[in-house]
Design an enzyme around this catalytic site. Structure first.
Site, PDB file in Angstrom:
ATOM      1  N   LYS A 170       0.802  -1.125   0.070  1.00 56.70           N
ATOM      2  CA  LYS A 170      -0.035  -0.055   0.011  1.00 56.70           C
ATOM      3  C   LYS A 170       0.742   1.208  -0.066  1.00 56.70           C
ATOM      4  O   LYS A 170       2.013   1.180   0.414  1.00 56.70           O
ATOM      5  CB  LYS A 170      -0.998  -0.073   1.100  1.00 56.70           C
ATOM      6  CG  LYS A 170      -2.096   1.042   1.288  1.00 56.70           C
ATOM      7  CD  LYS A 170      -2.548   0.940   2.779  1.00 56.70           C
ATOM      8  CE  LYS A 170      -3.785   2.002   3.033  1.00 56.70           C
ATOM      9  NZ  LYS A 170      -4.517   1.699   4.212  1.00 56.70           N
ATOM     10  N   SER A 176      -9.387   1.328   3.472  1.00 53.43           N
ATOM     11  CA  SER A 176      -8.553   2.235   2.375  1.00 53.43           C
ATOM     12  C   SER A 176      -7.615   1.477   1.783  1.00 53.43           C
ATOM     13  O   SER A 176      -7.019   1.929   0.826  1.00 53.43           O
ATOM     14  CB  SER A 176      -7.830   3.381   3.213  1.00 53.43           C
ATOM     15  OG  SER A 176      -6.870   2.881   4.200  1.00 53.43           O
ATOM     16  N   SER A 220      -9.687  -0.755   7.484  1.00 53.73           N
ATOM     17  CA  SER A 220      -9.156  -0.549   6.097  1.00 53.73           C
ATOM     18  C   SER A 220      -8.331  -1.809   5.603  1.00 53.73           C
ATOM     19  O   SER A 220      -8.160  -1.832   4.472  1.00 53.73           O
ATOM     20  CB  SER A 220      -7.920   0.528   6.060  1.00 53.73           C
ATOM     21  OG  SER A 220      -8.770   1.762   6.231  1.00 53.73           O
TER      22      SER A 220
END
Length: 474
Positions: free
Chosen positions: A83, A157, A181
């Site tokens: 990420k 996220s 997330s």
């Protein structure tokens, strides 16, 4: 085994094939990059791909396979993604926005551990700016689309990480979880995602991720792969603000061990007032109750008596975004919503953040009373079905927060308390999108969560379901 089969083989199997000499690291990496190149125009899940660097690292891995010790590396030659809030040497850490432009010079500790275990990072995945929202959409990088239906969100996220695992580009991708997330995108995309105990995976070079809220961890197609990754990632590092209690055994070993008959409490009650769960989520929950009973567990409906964690969560959220926003090169390029959050954070002095963390500790004691009887808690992951792309379009800070509530109604509480919690695939809805349930464990007890998730995976396998988009011919 063709490139498509390799992509869905999972990290444990891929590493076994490399160690056995049946496939090379370069072959795996070339296949992953080719799939990314083919699928990402429709997914928008990679912020950047490292074609030359990843292939060079794969070649170095193959050249070093004869060196003593390399045969024991658990992720030898395996391509993964991370990420875009995680530092990767030579790349910009954008936090999902446009305000950072300077590449970092070293890996964060989690990425360093992946590489030390033999993994090859092929790219960085998309996220909403600073991971604020449960929808992976940003002004800088556009929409990230669900592999099962590209008109729908991946959640957030860590939506880019979930999408590339669901589509078989890589077998694992790192994410972060400050309010759901990891679990939310895992639920939307039909993969397995365990938020670990706070302090299990180091956030170095940062002492924390959104103060007490944030954790790091992988999204994978199988429970076994998640456990393997946690064996690689877990353990303290210098500068950690929090450290989890050492696990009594390795996570991979735990996931391979039967847990015996457990007491499991279940509830469809959200932890956020005013939110109602979608009937299909409640249906998936009840089906999971039935499956667990057939596995021999004592499963009973309970009232968890959730405390209201708003006063603990919001100050840490505001201060976490503020702290990350202070590190960017060009604050004038932050999104409008983010600038609103940063302005609102001026009302949250550091003393208020310290109070919020102490308050969160008190709330954790109350919330963990749910485990006075049950060994695990079973709930939905989401209240809503995955929304159409554009969930954040036209919304300011307040509108985005309100739209986010049904997505975090079951997850955010456990970031305040620090407990491990996992999103476990639970079939598909009438809309063709995945369903999921959440397993929450006692503090520091990822092992039991993994054991029961592995049991559910064995009786209703999910990894053999592949999105049609990922089946498409070259």
């Amino acid at each position: 085994m063709d490139d498509s089969e390799l992509g869905f083989a999972g990290v444990a199997r891929q590493a076994e094939l490399v160690r056995a000499g049946k496939v090379t690291a370069r072959q795996l990496t070339e296949a992953a990059l080719a799939r990314a190149e083919r699928l990402d125009p429709r997914l928008g899940a990679f912020r950047t791909l490292r074609f030359a660097r990843a292939l060079a690292e794969a070649d170095a891995c193959d050249a070093g396979r004869a060196e003593p010790g390399s045969e024991g590396l658990p992720l030898l030659g395996v391509p993964v993604a991370v990420k875009d809030e995680l530092d990767l040497a030579g790349e910009v850490t954008t936090f999902g926005g446009a305000a950072n432009t300077t590449p970092v010079d070293r890996d964060c500790e989690a990425v360093r551990r992946l590489r030390a275990a033999g993994a090859i990072v092929i790219g960085k995945t998309t996220m909403p700016e600073f991971g604020q929202w449960p929808f992976t959409e940003s002004a800088a990088h556009g929409y990230t689309r669900n592999p099962w239906d590209t008109s729908r969100t991946t959640g957030g996220s860590s939506g880019g990480s979930a999408a590339v695992v669901a589509a078989g580009v890589v077998g694992a991708a790192l994410g972060g979880d400050g309010g759901g997330s990891i679990r939310i995108p895992a639920a939307c995309c039909g993969v397995f995602g365990l938020k670990p105990q706070r302090g299990r995976v180091p956030t170095a070079p940062h002492p924390h991720l959104w103060y007490a809220l944030g954790t790091l961890g992988p999204l994978t197609r199988t429970v076994r792969d998640s456990a393997l990754l946690y064996d690689v990632l877990s353990g303290p590092a210098a500068g950690d603000r929090w450290t989890a209690r050492p696990a009594p055994t390795g996570f991979l070993r735990a996931a391979s061990t039967e847990p015996g008959r457990l007491r499991i409490g279940w509830s469809a009650k959200p932890a956020v007032r005013g939110v109602r769960p979608h009937p299909e989520h409640v249906g998936a929950l009840r089906e999971t109750v039935r499956a667990l009973r057939e596995l021999g567990h004592d499963v009973r409906e309970i009232d968890p008596h959730y405390p209201d964690t708003t006063a603990a969560f919001l100050p840490q959220f505001y201060a976490g975004v503020r702290a990350e926003a202070r590190t960017v090169d060009h604050p004038e390029l932050l999104e409008r919503r983010t600038r609103q959050v940063v302005r609102a954070s001026a009302l949250v002095p550091e003393a208020a953040v310290a109070w919020a963390m102490r308050h969160g500790e008190r709330l954790a004691v109350r919330a963990n009373r749910v485990f006075d009887g049950p060994d695990l808690l079973l709930t939905p992951v989401l209240a809503d079905r995955p929304r159409r792309i554009g969930a954040l379009d036209g919304l300011g800070m307040t509108g985005a927060m309100l739209r986010s509530l049904p997505m975090i109604a079951y997850t955010g509480l456990w970031n305040v308390t620090g407990n491990p919690a996992a999103s476990v695939p639970a079939g598909f809805g009438r809309d063709g999108l995945p369903l999921a349930v959440q397993l929450v464990g006692r503090e520091h007890d990822e092992a039991t969560v993994l054991q029961v998730a592995a049991q559910l995976e064995a009786v209703r396998p999910w990894a053999d379901r592949i999105p049609e988009l990922a089946r498409a011919p070259h």
